[in-house]
Motif scaffolding. Structure first.
Motif, short mmCIF file in Angstrom:
data_model
loop_
_atom_site.label_atom_id
_atom_site.label_comp_id
_atom_site.label_asym_id
_atom_site.label_seq_id
_atom_site.Cartn_x
_atom_site.Cartn_y
_atom_site.Cartn_z
N LYS A 18 73.19 27.64 37.80
CA LYS A 18 71.93 28.32 37.45
C LYS A 18 71.81 29.63 38.22
O LYS A 18 71.96 29.66 39.44
N LEU A 20 69.45 33.31 38.58
CA LEU A 20 68.23 34.02 38.21
C LEU A 20 68.52 35.50 38.03
O LEU A 20 69.36 36.06 38.73
N SER A 37 74.48 37.00 26.94
CA SER A 37 74.39 35.61 26.49
C SER A 37 75.22 35.36 25.24
O SER A 37 75.21 36.14 24.30
N MET A 71 59.77 33.52 30.81
CA MET A 71 61.15 33.65 31.27
C MET A 71 62.06 34.01 30.10
O MET A 71 61.66 33.92 28.94
N ASP A 72 63.27 34.43 30.45
CA ASP A 72 64.35 34.57 29.47
C ASP A 72 65.34 33.46 29.79
O ASP A 72 65.46 33.05 30.94
N PHE A 73 66.06 33.04 28.78
CA PHE A 73 67.11 32.06 29.04
C PHE A 73 68.33 32.39 28.20
O PHE A 73 68.22 32.69 27.00
N ARG A 75 73.04 31.87 28.18
CA ARG A 75 74.19 31.18 28.77
C ARG A 75 75.45 32.01 28.57
O ARG A 75 75.63 32.64 27.53
N TYR A 85 73.97 29.38 33.50
CA TYR A 85 72.68 29.37 32.81
C TYR A 85 71.84 30.45 33.44
O TYR A 85 71.61 30.45 34.65
N PHE A 87 68.46 32.61 33.95
CA PHE A 87 67.00 32.59 33.82
C PHE A 87 66.46 33.95 34.25
O PHE A 87 66.58 34.33 35.41
N THR A 89 63.44 36.34 35.10
CA THR A 89 62.06 36.16 35.56
C THR A 89 61.14 37.16 34.87
O THR A 89 61.59 38.21 34.43
N LEU A 102 61.18 28.53 38.67
CA LEU A 102 62.42 29.11 38.13
C LEU A 102 63.55 29.09 39.16
O LEU A 102 64.71 28.93 38.80
#
Ligand SMILES: Nc1nc2c(ncn2[C@@H]2O[C@H](COP(=O)(O)OP(=O)(O)OP(=O)(O)O)[C@@H](O)[C@H]2O)c(=O)[nH]1
Ligand SMILES: [Mg+2]
Length: 200
Positions: A18, A20, A37, A71-73, A75, A85, A87, A89, A102
């Motif tokens: 993970k 950020l 992504s 948030m954005d997500f 991969r 992954y 994330f 902010t 987060l």
């Protein structure tokens, strides 16, 4: 046998970390997550409304029409067996309450910076320093912001020695990927050193 509705656990993507993507308002966090992504990124954009003008600091980001409100997500597979992954902010102060959630379990962070508004990334730098979450500073080279030496940025932000500062273009997949690779290498070294400290 593959059961319908279940993902097979694939050895090729054994490790997922993970990360950020943080930084001040409008610095390009959503852009970076979207650029790198390999799945359609999850976004939580809302229009910057007139009602929000008193609280949204849009100086220096005049063409911006939306802002991240949760948030954005995304991969990305960095190499066989290693996925990240991502994330992103929210950039505005009024969403600070989301950060702790987060940041849970994050290996490290990218702090995006815009040299025209460098002070905007101080809170993110402070946040990760205090929580001992390894981070790299990635200077998003908006038009006209090239030519800043990484050393100058490092000094201006008073970064701890060794904290990487890299230049990038948040819109460019390869450039974003390079930033992430730097972070994974750096965070890996930091975590290993801490582990050795704790047993030594
Ligand atoms: N010229 C240029 N524009 C960029 C670059 N990166 C982002 N932008 C633009 O800058 C604006 C801000 O990008 P976002 O990705 O929404 O910024 P953000 O950090 O997610 O913003 P918040 O979530 O509101 O804090 C968008 O209009 C982008 O198209 C860049 O490297 N160069
Ligand atoms: Mg955003």
């Amino acid at each position: 046998m593959v059961s319908e509705g279940y993902d097979t656990v694939d050895d090729e993507t054994a490790l997922a970390l993970k990360i950020l993507v943080a930084g001040g308002f409008g610095v390009g966090k959503t852009t970076l997550v979207g650029a790198v992504s390999e799945i359609r990124p999850l976004r939580t954009e809302e229009l910057l409304s007139e009602a929000g003008q008193s609280v949204d600091d849009i100086d220096g980001v005049d063409r911006k029409v939306t802002t991240t409100v949760a948030m954005d997500f995304g991969r990305i597979t960095i190499r066989s067996g290693l996925s990240l992954y991502l994330f992103g902010t929210p950039g505005q102060d009024r969403f600070w309450f989301l950060w702790d959630e987060l940041a849970q379990g994050a290996l490290g962070a990218v702090v995006l910076a815009d040299t025209r508004r460098l002070a905007d990334c101080f809170p993110a730098v402070d946040y990760f320093e205090h929580r001992r979450i390894p981070f790299v500073v990635a200077v998003n080279c908006f038009a006209g912001a090239r030519g800043h030496a990484a050393q100058d940025v490092s000094r201006a932000l008073d970064l701890a020695p060794g904290t990487p500062v890299v230049l990038c273009d948040a819109r460019d997949r390869d450039s974003g990927k390079e930033v992430l690779i730097r972070l994974v290498e750096y965070a890996g070294r930091k975590h290993t050193a801490r582990l050795l400290d704790s047993v030594g």
